[in-house]
Design a protein around this motif. Structure first.
Motif, PDB file in Angstrom:
ATOM      1  N   VAL A  51       0.997  -1.025  -0.110  1.00  0.00           N
ATOM      2  CA  VAL A  51      -0.035  -0.130   0.155  1.00  0.00           C
ATOM      3  C   VAL A  51       0.863   1.222  -0.102  1.00  0.00           C
ATOM      4  N   LYS A  52       0.428   2.342  -0.849  1.00  0.00           N
ATOM      5  CA  LYS A  52       1.178   3.543  -0.800  1.00  0.00           C
ATOM      6  C   LYS A  52       0.074   4.597  -0.843  1.00  0.00           C
ATOM      7  N   CYS A  53       0.459   5.823  -0.276  1.00  0.00           N
ATOM      8  CA  CYS A  53      -0.352   7.121  -0.352  1.00  0.00           C
ATOM      9  C   CYS A  53      -0.776   7.421  -1.911  1.00  0.00           C
ATOM     10  N   ASP A  54      -1.670   7.754  -2.246  1.00  0.00           N
ATOM     11  CA  ASP A  54      -2.098   8.141  -3.457  1.00  0.00           C
ATOM     12  C   ASP A  54      -1.714   9.685  -3.853  1.00  0.00           C
ATOM     13  N   LEU A  55      -1.480  10.169  -2.852  1.00  0.00           N
ATOM     14  CA  LEU A  55      -0.993  11.743  -2.887  1.00  0.00           C
ATOM     15  C   LEU A  55       0.478  11.763  -2.945  1.00  0.00           C
ATOM     16  N   CYS A  56       1.136  11.495  -2.034  1.00  0.00           N
ATOM     17  CA  CYS A  56       2.716  11.482  -1.839  1.00  0.00           C
ATOM     18  C   CYS A  56       3.430  10.520  -2.648  1.00  0.00           C
ATOM     19  N   GLN A  57       2.685   9.376  -2.992  1.00  0.00           N
ATOM     20  CA  GLN A  57       3.361   8.139  -3.370  1.00  0.00           C
ATOM     21  C   GLN A  57       4.295   7.524  -2.593  1.00  0.00           C
ATOM     22  N   SER A  58       4.304   7.646  -1.198  1.00  0.00           N
ATOM     23  CA  SER A  58       5.190   7.002  -0.255  1.00  0.00           C
ATOM     24  C   SER A  58       4.599   5.801   0.263  1.00  0.00           C
ATOM     25  N   ALA A  82      -3.324  18.046   4.139  1.00  0.00           N
ATOM     26  CA  ALA A  82      -2.649  19.065   3.755  1.00  0.00           C
ATOM     27  C   ALA A  82      -2.765  19.437   2.214  1.00  0.00           C
ATOM     28  N   TYR A  83      -3.588  18.516   1.592  1.00  0.00           N
ATOM     29  CA  TYR A  83      -3.870  18.747   0.143  1.00  0.00           C
ATOM     30  C   TYR A  83      -5.050  19.762  -0.109  1.00  0.00           C
ATOM     31  N   GLY A  84      -5.904  19.541   0.850  1.00  0.00           N
ATOM     32  CA  GLY A  84      -6.966  20.293   0.858  1.00  0.00           C
ATOM     33  C   GLY A  84      -8.226  20.199   0.116  1.00  0.00           C
ATOM     34  N   ARG A  85      -7.946  19.179  -0.808  1.00  0.00           N
ATOM     35  CA  ARG A  85      -9.001  18.946  -1.971  1.00  0.00           C
ATOM     36  C   ARG A  85      -9.686  17.490  -1.701  1.00  0.00           C
ATOM     37  N   CYS A  86      -9.274  16.966  -0.509  1.00  0.00           N
ATOM     38  CA  CYS A  86      -9.813  15.574  -0.154  1.00  0.00           C
ATOM     39  C   CYS A  86     -10.867  15.920   1.068  1.00  0.00           C
ATOM     40  N   GLU A  87     -11.863  15.191   1.031  1.00  0.00           N
ATOM     41  CA  GLU A  87     -12.970  15.186   2.294  1.00  0.00           C
ATOM     42  C   GLU A  87     -12.529  14.553   3.176  1.00  0.00           C
ATOM     43  N   VAL A  88     -12.439  15.014   4.266  1.00  0.00           N
ATOM     44  CA  VAL A  88     -11.753  14.444   5.656  1.00  0.00           C
ATOM     45  C   VAL A  88     -12.700  14.617   6.803  1.00  0.00           C
ATOM     46  N   GLY A 121      -2.731  28.143   1.135  1.00  0.00           N
ATOM     47  CA  GLY A 121      -1.626  27.380   1.418  1.00  0.00           C
ATOM     48  C   GLY A 121      -1.577  26.104   1.632  1.00  0.00           C
ATOM     49  N   SER A 122      -2.553  25.311   0.809  1.00  0.00           N
ATOM     50  CA  SER A 122      -2.590  23.937   0.705  1.00  0.00           C
ATOM     51  C   SER A 122      -1.519  23.469  -0.225  1.00  0.00           C
ATOM     52  N   SER A 123      -1.089  22.364   0.096  1.00  0.00           N
ATOM     53  CA  SER A 123       0.166  21.812  -0.679  1.00  0.00           C
ATOM     54  C   SER A 123      -0.432  21.167  -1.892  1.00  0.00           C
ATOM     55  N   THR A 124       0.531  21.237  -2.848  1.00  0.00           N
ATOM     56  CA  THR A 124       0.008  20.502  -4.183  1.00  0.00           C
ATOM     57  C   THR A 124       0.759  19.182  -4.227  1.00  0.00           C
ATOM     58  N   LYS A 125       0.310  18.216  -5.168  1.00  0.00           N
ATOM     59  CA  LYS A 125       0.754  16.803  -5.066  1.00  0.00           C
ATOM     60  C   LYS A 125       2.166  16.640  -5.309  1.00  0.00           C
ATOM     61  N   CYS A 131       8.353  16.260  -0.536  1.00  0.00           N
ATOM     62  CA  CYS A 131       8.295  16.154   0.954  1.00  0.00           C
ATOM     63  C   CYS A 131       8.683  14.580   1.348  1.00  0.00           C
ATOM     64  N   ALA A 132       7.962  13.727   0.691  1.00  0.00           N
ATOM     65  CA  ALA A 132       8.176  12.386   1.084  1.00  0.00           C
ATOM     66  C   ALA A 132       9.502  11.955   0.710  1.00  0.00           C
ATOM     67  N   LYS A 133      10.133  12.538  -0.522  1.00  0.00           N
ATOM     68  CA  LYS A 133      11.405  11.655  -1.015  1.00  0.00           C
ATOM     69  C   LYS A 133      12.567  12.466   0.002  1.00  0.00           C
ATOM     70  N   VAL A 134      12.195  13.489   0.866  1.00  0.00           N
ATOM     71  CA  VAL A 134      13.360  13.828   1.652  1.00  0.00           C
ATOM     72  C   VAL A 134      13.497  12.975   3.108  1.00  0.00           C
ATOM     73  N   LEU A 135      12.233  12.469   3.207  1.00  0.00           N
ATOM     74  CA  LEU A 135      12.399  11.752   4.380  1.00  0.00           C
ATOM     75  C   LEU A 135      13.342  10.422   4.327  1.00  0.00           C
TER      76      LEU A 135
END
Length: 230
Positions: A51-58, A82-88, A121-125, A131-135
């Motif tokens: 399983v991986k995140c559909d947004l950050c691909q991590s 953070a994306y702001g376009r998903c219903e949470v 200020g929401s993040s883009t994909k 950000c995920a690649k930096v971790l």
């Protein structure tokens, strides 16, 4: 999150409180509200199913599935926010528990968030992916490695192999000494029970647990632990 290492010591790793809440993890001590239950079994399950995140691909961390029927997309709840376009939808707010679709989210395809409603200020994909690649890579146990059986259930050859690793020997001796000096602990909630008077062994999986971790049953002879998946 407390992590028991193979050399007999204990280390701690942090988790987002919101992530722990969304995964259904509880505080180990509800009075202190500092340490939550171990998230490692959940992480291993996600890795085994790739399983991986559909947004950050991590594939790092834990995920929640889009509640839309038949949708196979998973997301980090932190990425969805953070994306702001998903219903949470959180399960509780300032007014109390939420009754409609609590603790669920929708992926970008099934969300109906208008562009003007996206928080400033929401993040883009691409930003989330960067950000995920930096971790640093998350080091988890070998998914193909079979877990060790209880020492008392090992045969001679298995015990010899197990004790050939000094870390296993140290861990086993620490466990034996702790039980003799302090008592026996519930293997589910880690509650200390002096002399093990209030502990029971699950007839299905063999886990030793206290009364509060017993699975409710009409049959008093069915000694089954709450966390038993068998």
């Amino acid at each position: 999150v407390p992590i028991n290492t193979r050399d007999g010591t204990t280390m701690s790793k942090w988790v987002h409180v919101v992530c722990a809440k969304w995964q259904g993890l509880n505080f180990v001590d509800k009075a202190k509200r500092e340490v939550v239950e171990d998230v490692l079994p959940l992480k291993l399950t996600f890795r085994q199913h790739k399983v991986k995140c559909d947004l950050c691909q991590s594939s790092r961390g834990a995920f929640n599935k889009c509640r839309q029927s038949n949708c196979q997309k998973w997301l980090h709840v932190t990425c969805a926010r953070a994306y702001g376009r998903c219903e949470v939808i959180h399960g509780e707010n300032c007014e109390g528990p939420v009754s409609e679709n609590p603790w669920t989210l929708l992926c970008t395809e099934h969300s109906n968030v208008k562009e003007e409603a996206v928080p400033q200020g929401s993040s883009t994909k691409s930003q989330l992916e960067a950000c995920a690649k930096v971790l640093p890579p998350e080091i988890l146990p070998d998914l193909n490695q079979k877990p060790n059986r209880f020492f008392v259930k090992m045969n001679g050859k298995e015990r010899k192999s197990f004790l050939s690793d000094r870390r296993n020997e140290t861990s086993l001796m620490s466990e034996i000494l702790e039980r003799r000096l302090q008592g026996v602990r519930c293997e589910v909630c880690n509650t200390l029970e002096e002399e093990g008077k209030n502990l029971t062994k699950c007839f299905t999986c063999g886990v030793v647990y206290c009364d509060s971790c017993r699975l409710p049953s009409d049959n008093e002879n069915d000694s089954k632990v709450y966390s038993c998946k068998a």
